[in-house]
Design an enzyme around this catalytic site. Structure first.
Site, PDB file in Angstrom:
ATOM      1  NE  ARG A  58      -7.237  19.083 -15.040  1.00  0.00           N
ATOM      2  CZ  ARG A  58      -6.744  17.889 -14.704  1.00  0.00           C
ATOM      3  NH1 ARG A  58      -7.528  16.988 -14.157  1.00  0.00           N
ATOM      4  NH2 ARG A  58      -5.478  17.603 -14.910  1.00  0.00           N
ATOM      5  CG  ASP A 116      -6.482  16.031 -17.770  1.00  0.00           C
ATOM      6  OD1 ASP A 116      -6.649  15.081 -16.977  1.00  0.00           O
ATOM      7  OD2 ASP A 116      -5.411  16.218 -18.374  1.00  0.00           O
ATOM      8  CD  GLU A 124      -8.166   8.955  -8.148  1.00  0.00           C
ATOM      9  OE1 GLU A 124      -8.376  10.157  -8.374  1.00  0.00           O
ATOM     10  OE2 GLU A 124      -7.049   8.428  -8.252  1.00  0.00           O
ATOM     11  CG  ASP A 125     -10.351  11.849 -11.279  1.00  0.00           C
ATOM     12  OD1 ASP A 125      -9.612  11.041 -10.696  1.00  0.00           O
ATOM     13  OD2 ASP A 125      -9.966  12.523 -12.247  1.00  0.00           O
ATOM     14  N   GLY A 184      -7.694  15.794 -10.626  1.00  0.00           N
ATOM     15  CA  GLY A 184      -8.970  15.335 -11.182  1.00  0.00           C
ATOM     16  C   GLY A 184     -10.181  15.354 -10.267  1.00  0.00           C
ATOM     17  CG  PHE A 243      -9.770   9.304 -23.554  1.00  0.00           C
ATOM     18  CD1 PHE A 243      -9.346   9.354 -22.237  1.00  0.00           C
ATOM     19  CD2 PHE A 243      -9.263  10.224 -24.441  1.00  0.00           C
ATOM     20  CE1 PHE A 243      -8.444  10.315 -21.806  1.00  0.00           C
ATOM     21  CE2 PHE A 243      -8.364  11.191 -24.026  1.00  0.00           C
ATOM     22  CZ  PHE A 243      -7.955  11.235 -22.699  1.00  0.00           C
ATOM     23  CG  ASP A 261      -7.555   3.724 -16.506  1.00  0.00           C
ATOM     24  OD1 ASP A 261      -7.167   2.607 -16.837  1.00  0.00           O
ATOM     25  OD2 ASP A 261      -7.854   4.594 -17.352  1.00  0.00           O
TER      26      ASP A 261
HETATM   27  C1  PRP Z   1      -5.698  10.330 -13.270  1.00  0.00           C
HETATM   28  C2  PRP Z   1      -6.945  10.280 -12.420  1.00  0.00           C
HETATM   29  C3  PRP Z   1      -6.618   9.256 -11.362  1.00  0.00           C
HETATM   30  C4  PRP Z   1      -5.660   8.321 -12.064  1.00  0.00           C
HETATM   31  C5  PRP Z   1      -6.354   7.034 -12.378  1.00  0.00           C
HETATM   32  O1  PRP Z   1      -4.756  11.171 -12.674  1.00  0.00           O
HETATM   33  O2  PRP Z   1      -7.231  11.529 -11.851  1.00  0.00           O
HETATM   34  O3  PRP Z   1      -5.967   9.849 -10.267  1.00  0.00           O
HETATM   35  O4  PRP Z   1      -5.234   8.993 -13.265  1.00  0.00           O
HETATM   36  O5  PRP Z   1      -5.554   6.185 -13.143  1.00  0.00           O
HETATM   37  P1  PRP Z   1      -4.901   4.835 -12.630  1.00  0.00           P
HETATM   38  O6  PRP Z   1      -5.980   4.052 -11.917  1.00  0.00           O
HETATM   39  O7  PRP Z   1      -4.507   4.176 -13.934  1.00  0.00           O
HETATM   40  O8  PRP Z   1      -3.720   5.139 -11.793  1.00  0.00           O
HETATM   41  P2  PRP Z   1      -3.572  11.940 -13.432  1.00  0.00           P
HETATM   42  O9  PRP Z   1      -2.275  11.277 -13.107  1.00  0.00           O
HETATM   43  O10 PRP Z   1      -3.911  12.056 -14.905  1.00  0.00           O
HETATM   44  O11 PRP Z   1      -3.587  13.352 -12.745  1.00  0.00           O
HETATM   45  P3  PRP Z   1      -4.768  14.450 -12.614  1.00  0.00           P
HETATM   46  O12 PRP Z   1      -5.711  13.940 -11.555  1.00  0.00           O
HETATM   47  O13 PRP Z   1      -4.032  15.666 -12.204  1.00  0.00           O
HETATM   48  O14 PRP Z   1      -5.446  14.593 -13.965  1.00  0.00           O
END
Ligand code: PRP
Length: 179
Positions: A167, A161, A101-102, A46, A154, A105
């Site tokens: 993305r 994504d 980090e993107d 991300g 969302f 959550d």
């Molecule tokens: C997503 C996003 C963060 C994480 C945040 O990653 O990029 O890394 O979830 O969520 P959290 O705070 O609830 O842990 P994902 O696992 O979807 O992988 P990606 O970055 O490859 O999309």
């Protein structure tokens, strides 16, 4: 099966993101001024767009590395079990490190990654997230720098994504499912 019946409403424009990154870069430069080298670690997948824009605003000696962590797979719910799928290429012991980090959550991903990297004894380890959804937090963690706090929507785009799609949008958009 991921749904395909949705539209995307713009939430944060490409221009707003760029302006915010410029300001964040100034803060990071000040915090790390005098560093010999800053290892900027992007969390795949991300953060790939954010890290690309951020490092180009940083007037510091920077090394770029990547770590892949995943807890969501293709779903919309955190599995709460974070897996490291790809480790760093370089050493971080004794180095200054910025984790990029993107979105934060539940916080499971960032807290797991911070613990994972702290065990390697970096000199300083700081974190930055473009987006923060504080209302969703399950683990008590906050990035040292945050681009935008957002409500529990969302979101996709600018690296983020929905089932591996969207993305490549240049802005952050809000997914609205349509009947
Ligand atoms: C997503 C996003 C963060 C994480 C945040 O990653 O990029 O890394 O979830 O969520 P959290 O705070 O609830 O842990 P994902 O696992 O979807 O992988 P990606 O970055 O490859 O999309």
């Amino acid at each position: 099966m991921p749904r395909t019946d949705y539209v995307i409403d713009e939430m944060i424009s490409a221009k707003s993101i760029a302006a915010r990154i410029e300001a964040l870069a100034k803060d990071i430069e000040a915090a790390f001024s005098g560093t010999e080298k800053l290892v900027v670690v992007g969390l795949l997948r991300g953060s790939f767009v954010f890290i690309a824009d951020l490092v180009r605003e940083l007037d510091l000696n920077v090394e770029v590395d990547f770590l892949e962590a995943s807890s969501y797979g293709d779903g919309m719910e955190s599995s709460r079990e974070v897996r490291i799928l790809k480790d760093l290429r370089g050493e971080i012991a004794g180095r200054d490190v910025l984790v990029v980090e993107d979105i934060v959550d539940t916080g499971f991903t960032l807290s797991h990654v911070v613990r994972f990297l702290e065990s390697r004894d970096p000199a300083r380890l700081r974190t930055i997230a473009l987006l923060d959804k504080p209302s969703r937090r399950e683990v008590d963690i906050k990035a040292d720098w945050t681009g935008f706090e957002i409500p529990d929507e969302f979101v996709v785009g600018y690296g983020i994504d929905y089932a591996q799609r969207n993305r490549n949008l240049p802005f952050i958009g809000k997914v609205r499912f349509v009947e």
